[in-house]
Design an enzyme around this catalytic site. Structure first.
Site, PDB file in Angstrom:
ATOM      1  N   LEU A  21       0.815  -1.211   0.000  1.00 36.01           N
ATOM      2  CA  LEU A  21       0.000   0.000   0.000  1.00 36.01           C
ATOM      3  C   LEU A  21       0.850   1.263   0.000  1.00 36.01           C
ATOM      4  CD1 LEU A  21      -2.704  -1.078   2.610  1.00 36.01           C
ATOM      5  CD2 LEU A  21      -2.970  -0.953   0.129  1.00 36.01           C
ATOM      6  N   GLY A  22       2.027   1.188   0.614  1.00 31.74           N
ATOM      7  CA  GLY A  22       2.899   2.354   0.677  1.00 31.74           C
ATOM      8  C   GLY A  22       4.174   2.014   1.404  1.00 31.74           C
ATOM      9  N   MET A  26      11.154   4.383   7.040  1.00 34.15           N
ATOM     10  CA  MET A  26      11.260   3.521   8.214  1.00 34.15           C
ATOM     11  C   MET A  26      10.429   2.247   8.127  1.00 34.15           C
ATOM     12  SD  MET A  26      11.260   6.398  11.196  1.00 34.15           S
ATOM     13  CE  MET A  26      12.370   7.790  11.061  1.00 34.15           C
ATOM     14  N   ASP A 137       3.967  13.477  12.441  1.00 30.62           N
ATOM     15  CA  ASP A 137       4.110  13.389  10.986  1.00 30.62           C
ATOM     16  C   ASP A 137       2.744  13.509  10.313  1.00 30.62           C
ATOM     17  OD1 ASP A 137       5.587  13.236   8.660  1.00 30.62           O
ATOM     18  OD2 ASP A 137       5.471  11.054   8.533  1.00 30.62           O
TER      19      ASP A 137
END
Length: 537
Positions: A21-22, A26, A137
């Protein structure tokens, strides 16, 4: 969404994985499915970080805090194993594009949609900060535009607000252009830092660009610290919110609750986003369907009372019959979340039929009507039955002394299916059949076999009943699912559950029994029942 590479695992913990998905610096997020078929998002950390003790400590803290974050605008954590060789975390899969993808494909959001986005993000931060977490984030790529509202994801670099800073001294973690000035300077952070990021996200949603974007990363970071934000093109009502969020001093920024008060109540709607967003969601559904259709079906395991044939083409082995019930005291029952529904018993597998010799069967191939071909086929069928019976009889006798015990074979088969050794040992102790069937046994049942329980109840699962009754009372599916995950009674009472989560109850009861919070936290992640029984796992 990208296909997996040949070197990627096809399973992480109990979850099969199908696509990526992504990914970030990290970790990666993979599309997976649980034993009940429900889709999940499985996050794993990068291989090179596995040996980084500081990062592992931060990831474990993320997992611990994420289980306490619940709300309408965050993704619920379903299961996690932060102590595995490659730590992972599974959360509910959210359908919809990221804000970043939506703006790139369909252009800036209209004012009404931007206000709904602002209210949703403020509500999400309120839940996150209430759990003692700073996201650190918040950016367009971490905001999912679901059909019923925005959801905030990825606590990958979150840390506890009251905890020690596990980040290396001087390290800069975040996304330039959406960080606060104090975060850019690597100064101590407060929840107000996330509010600054929220303001930057709103500017991009309304204009297609961030308020501090420069010609380079260094220029962007310098603008965050020293320049005035570029708010050209931001609608008037949204601009009044953004200006307060982007205040240089943290003390001058509003809290999420104050932002919600400034926005005021918004009228309900079934379509919070413009049509291009809905089109992206449709494309995502088609992509998911394609990945799932291309995935190979998992081997089916059947149990019909006799020797069990494991129908895995890679390991066609006969499993011994269950031994006589040993004299043992069953462990006390441990009520926990109901197991997902299993398939009913399949028909017994047919014995293999040998292929006739071509020369011997020539008359049959020629179409003669003398029946010789049928006679040869019947003979081979009888021979195959005799061979199968002899193999079963030999295995029933126990084999050589070097063969693994029933317990060892059970645990080995269980671990091959992706479960941990402790989960498999517990399942062996609770399984009256002593035969691995592909599903864990989390509590003792001395009266029924695994299949008897499934065949007597083919109706909807407890979670399906709970969510259906909740939705019938006017709540959204995401609200009902979040309530289900947190409600220890697993019974719909007419109101969304707002009490302690299972994690909080477990740790509180464990600490009350004299164990440390760290021990109780580790026990929670290893305990398949998620119910405190007085003994650490």
């Amino acid at each position: 969404m990208q296909p997996l590479s040949p070197t990627d695992p096809d399973r992480i913990g109990p979850y099969r994985v199908f696509a990526e998905l992504g990914r970030g610096a990290m970790g990666r997020v993979l599309l997976g499915a649980g034993p009940d078929g429900r889709l999940v998002a499985v996050k794993t950390i990068r291989e090179w970080l596995v040996e980084d003790e500081e990062f592992l400590a931060r990831f474990r803290e993320e997992v611990r805090k994420s289980t306490q974050v619940s709300g309408l605008y965050t993704a619920a954590v379903i299961k996690a194993r932060p102590h595995d060789p490659v730590p992972w975390l599974a959360s509910e899969f959210l359908r919809g594009p990221t804000l970043d993808a939506a703006v790139k494909a369909g252009g800036p959001l209209p004012e009404e949609s931007a206000l709904r986005l602002a209210a949703g993000l403020a509500a999400a931060l309120e839940s996150i900060h209430a759990a003692g977490v700073i996201h650190r984030d918040l950016k367009p790529g971490n905001v999912i535009l679901e059909a019923n509202g925005p959801r905030v994801i990825d606590f990958g670099i979150a840390r506890a607000a009251e905890g020690s800073d596990l980040t290396r001294t001087g390290a800069l973690i975040g996304t330039p252009g959406f960080m606060s000035p104090e975060q850019t300077r690597s100064q101590p952070l407060t929840p107000a830092s996330d509010v600054f990021s929220l303001g930057s996200v709103l500017v991009l949603a309304c204009t297609g660009a961030g308020p501090f974007t420069g010609s380079s990363t260094l220029d962007t970071m310098n603008n965050v610290v020293r320049a005035e934000p570029d708010l050209d093109g931001v609608p008037v009502r949204v601009r009044s919110l953004v200006e307060r969020c982007l205040a240089a001093e943290p003390a001058d920024r509003p809290s999420p609750a104050e932002l919600l008060a400034l926005i005021g109540p918004l009228p309900p709607t079934s379509r919070p986003w413009p049509d291009p967003v809905a089109a992206l969601e449709g494309e995502q559904r088609l992509a998911i369907a394609r990945f799932l259709d291309e995935a190979e079906e998992e081997p089916t395991r059947v149990d019909f009372g006799g020797p069990t044939l494991v129908t895995d083409p890679n390991r066609p082995t006969w499993v011994q019959s269950p031994p006589p019930e040993p004299e043992r005291t069953p462990p006390p029952p441990r009520p926990g979340p109901p197991s997902p529904p299993q398939p009913g018993p399949a028909s017994p597998p047919r014995p293999p039929v040998s292929t006739p010799n071509p020369a011997a069967g020539a008359g049959s191939a020629g179409g003669s009507g003398d029946g010789s071909g049928a006679g040869i086929g019947a003979a081979f069928f009888v021979v195959a039955l005799i061979i199968a019976a002899l193999v079963w009889y030999e295995n029933r006798g126990g084999g050589d002394d070097d063969e693994p015990s029933d317990r060892e074979a059970y645990v080995e088969d269980c671990r091959d299916d992706g479960y941990s050794a402790s989960d498999c040992e517990t399942s062996w102790s609770n399984d009256p059949s002593f035969t691995w069937t592909g599903e864990l046994h989390t509590e003792w049942d001395e009266e029924t076999t695994p299949w008897e329980e499934e065949t007597t109840d083919s109706g909807p699962s407890q979670s399906e009943v709970y969510i259906a009754e909740c939705e019938a009372d006017g709540y959204s599916q995401s609200e009902c699912e979040t309530s289900w995950y947190n409600d220890p009674s697993y019974t719909w009472t007419g109101q969304l559950y707002e009490g302690q989560s299972q994690y909080e109850v477990y740790v509180e009861e464990c600490v009350a029994d004299g164990y440390s919070e760290a021990d109780c936290d580790a026990s929670w992640y290893e305990d398949p029942s998620y119910t405190w029984t007085g003994v650490l796992h």
